[in-house]
Scaffold this motif. Structure first.
Motif, PDB file in Angstrom:
ATOM      1  N   ALA A 159       0.843  -1.206   0.000  1.00 22.36           N
ATOM      2  CA  ALA A 159       0.000   0.000   0.000  1.00 22.36           C
ATOM      3  C   ALA A 159       0.871   1.247   0.000  1.00 22.36           C
ATOM      4  O   ALA A 159       0.604   2.208  -0.736  1.00 22.36           O
ATOM      5  CB  ALA A 159      -0.909  -0.014   1.222  1.00 22.36           C
TER       6      ALA A 159
ATOM      7  N   VAL B  62       2.235   1.805  -3.479  1.00 25.41           N
ATOM      8  CA  VAL B  62       1.196   2.334  -4.386  1.00 25.41           C
ATOM      9  C   VAL B  62       0.995   3.828  -4.139  1.00 25.41           C
ATOM     10  O   VAL B  62       0.914   4.629  -5.078  1.00 25.41           O
ATOM     11  CB  VAL B  62      -0.133   1.546  -4.185  1.00 25.41           C
ATOM     12  CG1 VAL B  62      -1.304   2.262  -4.832  1.00 25.41           C
ATOM     13  CG2 VAL B  62      -0.008   0.132  -4.750  1.00 25.41           C
ATOM     14  N   LEU B  63       0.963   4.219  -2.870  1.00 26.15           N
ATOM     15  CA  LEU B  63       0.735   5.631  -2.540  1.00 26.15           C
ATOM     16  C   LEU B  63       1.932   6.502  -2.950  1.00 26.15           C
ATOM     17  O   LEU B  63       1.754   7.635  -3.403  1.00 26.15           O
ATOM     18  CB  LEU B  63       0.442   5.793  -1.046  1.00 26.15           C
ATOM     19  CG  LEU B  63      -0.852   5.121  -0.560  1.00 26.15           C
ATOM     20  CD1 LEU B  63      -1.085   5.407   0.921  1.00 26.15           C
ATOM     21  CD2 LEU B  63      -2.070   5.599  -1.360  1.00 26.15           C
TER      22      LEU B  63
ATOM     23  N   ALA C 240       1.654   7.138  -6.591  1.00 23.70           N
ATOM     24  CA  ALA C 240       0.586   8.120  -6.851  1.00 23.70           C
ATOM     25  C   ALA C 240       1.092   9.526  -6.533  1.00 23.70           C
ATOM     26  O   ALA C 240       0.801  10.483  -7.249  1.00 23.70           O
ATOM     27  CB  ALA C 240      -0.627   7.782  -5.999  1.00 23.70           C
TER      28      ALA C 240
ATOM     29  N   ILE D 120      -5.179   9.676   2.790  1.00 23.24           N
ATOM     30  CA  ILE D 120      -5.066   8.214   2.596  1.00 23.24           C
ATOM     31  C   ILE D 120      -3.767   7.710   3.240  1.00 23.24           C
ATOM     32  O   ILE D 120      -3.756   6.682   3.917  1.00 23.24           O
ATOM     33  CB  ILE D 120      -5.128   7.853   1.096  1.00 23.24           C
ATOM     34  CG1 ILE D 120      -6.473   8.292   0.496  1.00 23.24           C
ATOM     35  CG2 ILE D 120      -4.933   6.350   0.894  1.00 23.24           C
ATOM     36  CD1 ILE D 120      -6.545   8.237  -1.017  1.00 23.24           C
TER      37      ILE D 120
ATOM     38  N   VAL E 212      -3.093   4.833   6.200  1.00 26.57           N
ATOM     39  CA  VAL E 212      -2.139   3.713   6.128  1.00 26.57           C
ATOM     40  C   VAL E 212      -1.151   3.789   7.302  1.00 26.57           C
ATOM     41  O   VAL E 212      -0.817   2.754   7.899  1.00 26.57           O
ATOM     42  CB  VAL E 212      -1.415   3.681   4.758  1.00 26.57           C
ATOM     43  CG1 VAL E 212      -0.326   2.621   4.738  1.00 26.57           C
ATOM     44  CG2 VAL E 212      -2.418   3.430   3.632  1.00 26.57           C
TER      45      VAL E 212
ATOM     46  N   LEU F  22      -6.999  -0.058   6.716  1.00 29.25           N
ATOM     47  CA  LEU F  22      -6.511  -0.278   5.339  1.00 29.25           C
ATOM     48  C   LEU F  22      -7.667  -0.324   4.343  1.00 29.25           C
ATOM     49  O   LEU F  22      -7.547   0.160   3.216  1.00 29.25           O
ATOM     50  CB  LEU F  22      -5.727  -1.587   5.248  1.00 29.25           C
ATOM     51  CG  LEU F  22      -4.225  -1.537   5.505  1.00 29.25           C
ATOM     52  CD1 LEU F  22      -3.603  -2.866   5.184  1.00 29.25           C
ATOM     53  CD2 LEU F  22      -3.543  -0.441   4.670  1.00 29.25           C
ATOM     54  N   ARG F  23      -8.780  -0.916   4.776  1.00 27.79           N
ATOM     55  CA  ARG F  23      -9.962  -0.973   3.883  1.00 27.79           C
ATOM     56  C   ARG F  23     -10.451   0.444   3.573  1.00 27.79           C
ATOM     57  O   ARG F  23     -10.812   0.749   2.439  1.00 27.79           O
ATOM     58  CB  ARG F  23     -11.082  -1.795   4.526  1.00 27.79           C
ATOM     59  CG  ARG F  23     -10.780  -3.270   4.486  1.00 27.79           C
ATOM     60  CD  ARG F  23     -12.037  -4.132   4.534  1.00 27.79           C
ATOM     61  NE  ARG F  23     -11.647  -5.519   4.379  1.00 27.79           N
ATOM     62  CZ  ARG F  23     -11.596  -6.398   5.380  1.00 27.79           C
ATOM     63  NH1 ARG F  23     -11.946  -6.040   6.584  1.00 27.79           N
ATOM     64  NH2 ARG F  23     -11.214  -7.640   5.159  1.00 27.79           N
TER      65      ARG F  23
ATOM     66  N   ALA G   6      -8.601   3.096   3.598  1.00 23.63           N
ATOM     67  CA  ALA G   6      -7.592   3.677   2.701  1.00 23.63           C
ATOM     68  C   ALA G   6      -7.821   3.194   1.276  1.00 23.63           C
ATOM     69  O   ALA G   6      -7.760   3.979   0.324  1.00 23.63           O
ATOM     70  CB  ALA G   6      -6.196   3.294   3.178  1.00 23.63           C
ATOM     71  N   ARG G   7      -8.117   1.894   1.124  1.00 19.87           N
ATOM     72  CA  ARG G   7      -8.365   1.326  -0.203  1.00 19.87           C
ATOM     73  C   ARG G   7      -9.547   2.038  -0.882  1.00 19.87           C
ATOM     74  O   ARG G   7      -9.465   2.438  -2.049  1.00 19.87           O
ATOM     75  CB  ARG G   7      -8.673  -0.175  -0.075  1.00 19.87           C
ATOM     76  CG  ARG G   7      -9.001  -0.844  -1.396  1.00 19.87           C
ATOM     77  CD  ARG G   7      -9.663  -2.183  -1.191  1.00 19.87           C
ATOM     78  NE  ARG G   7     -10.898  -2.063  -0.415  1.00 19.87           N
ATOM     79  CZ  ARG G   7     -11.524  -3.088   0.134  1.00 19.87           C
ATOM     80  NH1 ARG G   7     -11.033  -4.297   0.034  1.00 19.87           N
ATOM     81  NH2 ARG G   7     -12.645  -2.921   0.821  1.00 19.87           N
TER      82      ARG G   7
ATOM     83  N   PHE H 134      -8.679   5.551  -1.862  1.00 21.94           N
ATOM     84  CA  PHE H 134      -7.745   5.565  -2.988  1.00 21.94           C
ATOM     85  C   PHE H 134      -8.478   5.310  -4.307  1.00 21.94           C
ATOM     86  O   PHE H 134      -8.171   5.925  -5.326  1.00 21.94           O
ATOM     87  CB  PHE H 134      -6.634   4.527  -2.772  1.00 21.94           C
ATOM     88  CG  PHE H 134      -5.540   4.610  -3.800  1.00 21.94           C
ATOM     89  CD1 PHE H 134      -4.695   5.716  -3.845  1.00 21.94           C
ATOM     90  CD2 PHE H 134      -5.345   3.615  -4.738  1.00 21.94           C
ATOM     91  CE1 PHE H 134      -3.692   5.822  -4.799  1.00 21.94           C
ATOM     92  CE2 PHE H 134      -4.347   3.696  -5.694  1.00 21.94           C
ATOM     93  CZ  PHE H 134      -3.518   4.812  -5.727  1.00 21.94           C
ATOM     94  N   ARG H 135      -9.461   4.420  -4.249  1.00 25.52           N
ATOM     95  CA  ARG H 135     -10.279   4.164  -5.463  1.00 25.52           C
ATOM     96  C   ARG H 135     -10.995   5.444  -5.892  1.00 25.52           C
ATOM     97  O   ARG H 135     -11.071   5.765  -7.067  1.00 25.52           O
ATOM     98  CB  ARG H 135     -11.297   3.056  -5.185  1.00 25.52           C
ATOM     99  CG  ARG H 135     -10.665   1.671  -5.257  1.00 25.52           C
ATOM    100  CD  ARG H 135     -11.668   0.591  -4.949  1.00 25.52           C
ATOM    101  NE  ARG H 135     -11.031  -0.712  -4.957  1.00 25.52           N
ATOM    102  CZ  ARG H 135     -11.536  -1.792  -4.382  1.00 25.52           C
ATOM    103  NH1 ARG H 135     -12.691  -1.727  -3.747  1.00 25.52           N
ATOM    104  NH2 ARG H 135     -10.908  -2.946  -4.434  1.00 25.52           N
TER     105      ARG H 135
END
Lengths: 326, 64
Positions: free
Chosen positions: A251, A254-255, A258, A282, A286, A305-306, A308-309, A312-313
């Motif tokens: 995670a 990925v961030l 981004a 976000i 995390v 985390l969910r 954050a997910r 992020f979407r």
């Protein structure tokens, strides 16, 4: 010959599938177990009612109303079973209330029929219950047997569910060796769990509903039950930790990527203030998840985390909309 | 005479308008590159069993 072979194969397949569904589902409901216990008490009432009716008749008084109340009572007992089989708790409780009303009516009528002989009437009830002691305690034992079966089904169900999760994560490339070892340890306790339940049932064969908590056998059961619950909690945490070990660094990666994208856009003179603020929020989620993970609060970490997910979407969608828009 | 002039002006205006829309080239604004990747969280739902305990005995009241 071929037909025989086919029939045998079919029967075998049916037996196997029945075994699998028994291992994976809880077919005995909580209400069915409760009914079994309540039925023992209901039978105690029925026997008591019959003793009173006989005594009233012996006194040469009118027992017709009492018989009618008793019949109504046994009809309601059948309704109670139907409610339990249909897993209809509302109907079950309503029937219990009706039964209480019938017992109350029976009591008033019995008192008016026996007059001053209430002590003798009570003594007749005690005698009838003593005569039916084996039958009544047998009913309680049957209830305890059903409870044991339900508890075994609960054990198997949660075991199968945990196994499914472990297998799925293994396929996804996670190292589940510790979780597999823990699950094996839990499965090794199944036999002992059934044994302590059997020992408790045997030790409490002369104990009425609710009187089986003080025996050493029951204490052994409580101890093992709590141990198994703790084992499942450890297994749950072990699985969550294994997943978080991989998920948190991924995670973060990925961030970071981004953030690079937004920094490049900013360098080209594009205003990405809103997107960067969202990304910071976000990243903060995390970071919080990581802190919870380090504290051993894995469930909370996964929850963060969910969140954050999901955020992020949303951010990805917003950037996408900006790209396709003007 | 006046009508002819007006019609000519109108025709010129129409031709200019068409030419403007046909020849107009869109101005490209700088755009944000695509944000890729996914925070992946696999299903981890291992629950803790709640075993059945012996209920309290049913109390329907006394018979006498």
């Amino acid at each position: 010959m071929d037909v025989k072979m086919l029939s045998l194969s079919l029967m075998l397949a049916m037996l196997v599938s029945a075994g699998i569904s028994a291992a994976q589902g809880i077919t005995i409901s909580k209400l069915q177990v409760k009914y079994k216990y309540d039925y023992a008490v209901i039978e105690k009432y029925r026997i008591g009612m019959e003793a009173i009716i006989s005594y009233v008749e012996e006194l040469g008084r009118n027992s017709s109303a009492l018989i009618s109340y008793k019949n109504h009572f046994t009809t309601l007992a059948a309704d109670l079973k139907a409610a339990a089989d249909n897993n209809d708790g509302v109907s079950y409780n309503a029937t219990i209330e009706e039964m209480k009303a019938v017992v109350s009516n029976f009591r008033q009528e019995a008192r008016s029929q026996v007059g001053n002989n209430t002590e003798e009437a009570r003594s007749r009830i005690e005698t009838a219950l003593k005569e039916n002691e084996d039958y009544l305690y047998g009913l309680v034992t049957e209830a305890r047997e059903l409870r044991k079966e339900r508890n075994t089904q609960i054990f198997d169900y949660y075991d199968a569910r945990a196994k499914e999760v472990i297998d799925r994560l293994e396929v996804q490339g996670y190292d589940m060796s510790e979780a597999v070892a823990k699950l094996n340890e839990i499965e090794g306790k199944r036999g002992s769990f059934i044994e302590v339940m059997n020992a408790t049932i045997q030790a409490c064969s002369d104990k009425w509903v609710g009187e089986c908590k003080e025996t050493p056998e029951a204490e052994n059961y409580f101890e093992l039950r709590d141990e198994i619950i703790e084992d499942f909690k450890e297994l749950r945490d072990l699985i969550l930790k294994t997943v978080l070990d991989t998920t948190i660094p991924r995670a973060e990666d990925v961030l970071n990527r981004a953030e690079d994208v937004l920094n490049r856009a900013e360098a080209r003179g594009i205003d990405v203030t809103a997107e960067k603020a969202k990304l910071d929020a976000i990243k903060s989620l995390v970071d919080d998840a990581k802190a919870k993970y380090e504290q051993g609060d894995y469930k909370e970490a996964i929850g963060l985390l969910r969140s954050a997910r999901d955020s992020f979407r949303e951010l990805k969608e917003e950037v996408k909309a900006r790209r396709s828009g003007a | 005479m006046n009508t002819k002039i007006l019609l000519t002006i109108l025709a010129i205006v129409v031709i200019c308008a068409i030419a403007y829309f046909v020849l107009k080239t869109p101005t490209e604004k700088p755009k944000v590159s695509e944000v890729t990747g996914e925070i992946e969280i696999p299903e981890t739902e291992v629950e803790v069993p709640r075993f059945e305990e012996e209920p309290r005995p049913l109390d329907l009241g006394s018979l006498i």
